[in-house]
Design an enzyme around this catalytic site. Structure first.
Site, PDB file in Angstrom:
ATOM      1  N   HIS A 175      22.095  46.406  26.241  1.00 21.19           N
ATOM      2  CA  HIS A 175      20.658  46.306  26.003  1.00 21.19           C
ATOM      3  C   HIS A 175      20.157  47.554  25.291  1.00 21.19           C
ATOM      4  O   HIS A 175      20.826  48.583  25.243  1.00 21.19           O
ATOM      5  CB  HIS A 175      19.883  46.090  27.315  1.00 21.19           C
ATOM      6  CG  HIS A 175      19.593  47.343  28.067  1.00 21.19           C
ATOM      7  ND1 HIS A 175      18.463  48.095  27.835  1.00 21.19           N
ATOM      8  CD2 HIS A 175      20.287  47.999  29.022  1.00 21.19           C
ATOM      9  CE1 HIS A 175      18.471  49.142  28.639  1.00 21.19           C
ATOM     10  NE2 HIS A 175      19.564  49.114  29.352  1.00 21.19           N
ATOM     11  N   CYS A 176      18.965  47.442  24.727  1.00 20.02           N
ATOM     12  CA  CYS A 176      18.267  48.566  24.104  1.00 20.02           C
ATOM     13  C   CYS A 176      16.793  48.394  24.451  1.00 20.02           C
ATOM     14  O   CYS A 176      16.482  47.850  25.504  1.00 20.02           O
ATOM     15  CB  CYS A 176      18.516  48.614  22.593  1.00 20.02           C
ATOM     16  SG  CYS A 176      17.939  47.151  21.710  1.00 20.02           S
ATOM     17  N   LYS A 177      15.920  48.819  23.567  1.00 20.66           N
ATOM     18  CA  LYS A 177      14.492  48.679  23.854  1.00 20.66           C
ATOM     19  C   LYS A 177      14.037  47.228  23.742  1.00 20.66           C
ATOM     20  O   LYS A 177      13.358  46.717  24.625  1.00 20.66           O
ATOM     21  CB  LYS A 177      13.663  49.563  22.917  1.00 20.66           C
ATOM     22  CG  LYS A 177      12.178  49.498  23.207  1.00 20.66           C
ATOM     23  CD  LYS A 177      11.373  50.413  22.318  1.00 20.66           C
ATOM     24  CE  LYS A 177       9.892  50.286  22.667  1.00 20.66           C
ATOM     25  NZ  LYS A 177       9.048  51.064  21.775  1.00 20.66           N
ATOM     26  N   GLY A 183      16.291  44.639  21.874  1.00 19.00           N
ATOM     27  CA  GLY A 183      17.402  43.738  21.588  1.00 19.00           C
ATOM     28  C   GLY A 183      18.060  43.901  20.235  1.00 19.00           C
ATOM     29  O   GLY A 183      19.158  43.400  20.031  1.00 19.00           O
ATOM     30  N   ILE A 194      14.853  46.398  27.409  1.00 26.63           N
ATOM     31  CA  ILE A 194      14.159  46.976  28.562  1.00 26.63           C
ATOM     32  C   ILE A 194      12.659  46.684  28.526  1.00 26.63           C
ATOM     33  O   ILE A 194      11.998  46.674  29.559  1.00 26.63           O
ATOM     34  CB  ILE A 194      14.441  48.492  28.687  1.00 26.63           C
ATOM     35  CG1 ILE A 194      14.137  48.967  30.100  1.00 26.63           C
ATOM     36  CG2 ILE A 194      13.724  49.281  27.611  1.00 26.63           C
ATOM     37  CD1 ILE A 194      14.775  50.277  30.471  1.00 26.63           C
TER      38      ILE A 194
END
Length: 168
Positions: free
Chosen positions: A126-128, A130, A154
């Site tokens: 995951h990242c901020k 996607g 997130i």
């Protein structure tokens, strides 16, 4: 400002609001430009966009609620990879996530670290929101590592699962 019309350059002086016309002659050494090039094609933009889109469509995704269910089930057969930058990771994390920033993955050192972390487990990234995690998974896929992207990252986790996680 200036514009050309049939071998003439029309100049506009905004200070005194006057026009001036200059005659232009073609340079016999240079080729005649009859039309503009396709800038996006010249720069390779459509190919890059197409490659990025095809990479993202080939990467499986899961929702943040599916991830929450997996975490709540007590499953230990996965590694939750966070590919954001260290300063973003300091702001907030999904519990149990491991930080390996995307730039490290792009430069190769992160690929080795991810291989070491997996040790037979499945990969969830995951990242901020996607996008970076999808890119990271595309790079890892080329290195023989398959993974699942967390859709919405997130930010979705904060909106749908845990509102106490700060958004930035």
């Amino acid at each position: 400002q200036g514009t050309t019309l049939s071998g003439r350059l029309l100049l506009y002086n905004a200070l005194d609001m006057t026009f001036r016309q200059l005659k232009l002659r073609p340079n016999p050494v240079r080729p005649v430009i009859e039309k503009l090039i396709d800038y996006e094609q010249f720069c390779g933009i459509p190919q890059a966009k197409a490659q990025e889109a095809s990479q993202q469509t080939q990467i499986p995704e899961m929702t943040v609620t599916q991830l929450k269910e997996l975490i709540d089930s007590g499953a230990k057969d996965f590694v939750l990879l966070d590919v954001r930058n260290p300063n973003e990771y300091q702001i907030c994390q999904i519990p149990g996530s491991v930080l390996v920033p995307l730039p490290d993955i792009e430069h190769g050192a992160g690929v080795a670290k991810v291989k070491e972390l997996l040790n037979g487990h499945r990969l969830i990234a995951h990242c901020k929101m996607g996008g970076r995690s999808a890119k990271a998974l595309g790079i890892l896929k080329e290195a023989g590592i398959e993974g699942i992207n967390v859709k919405g990252g997130i930010t979705a986790w904060s909106e749908e699962v845990d509102p106490s996680v700060p958004q930035y």
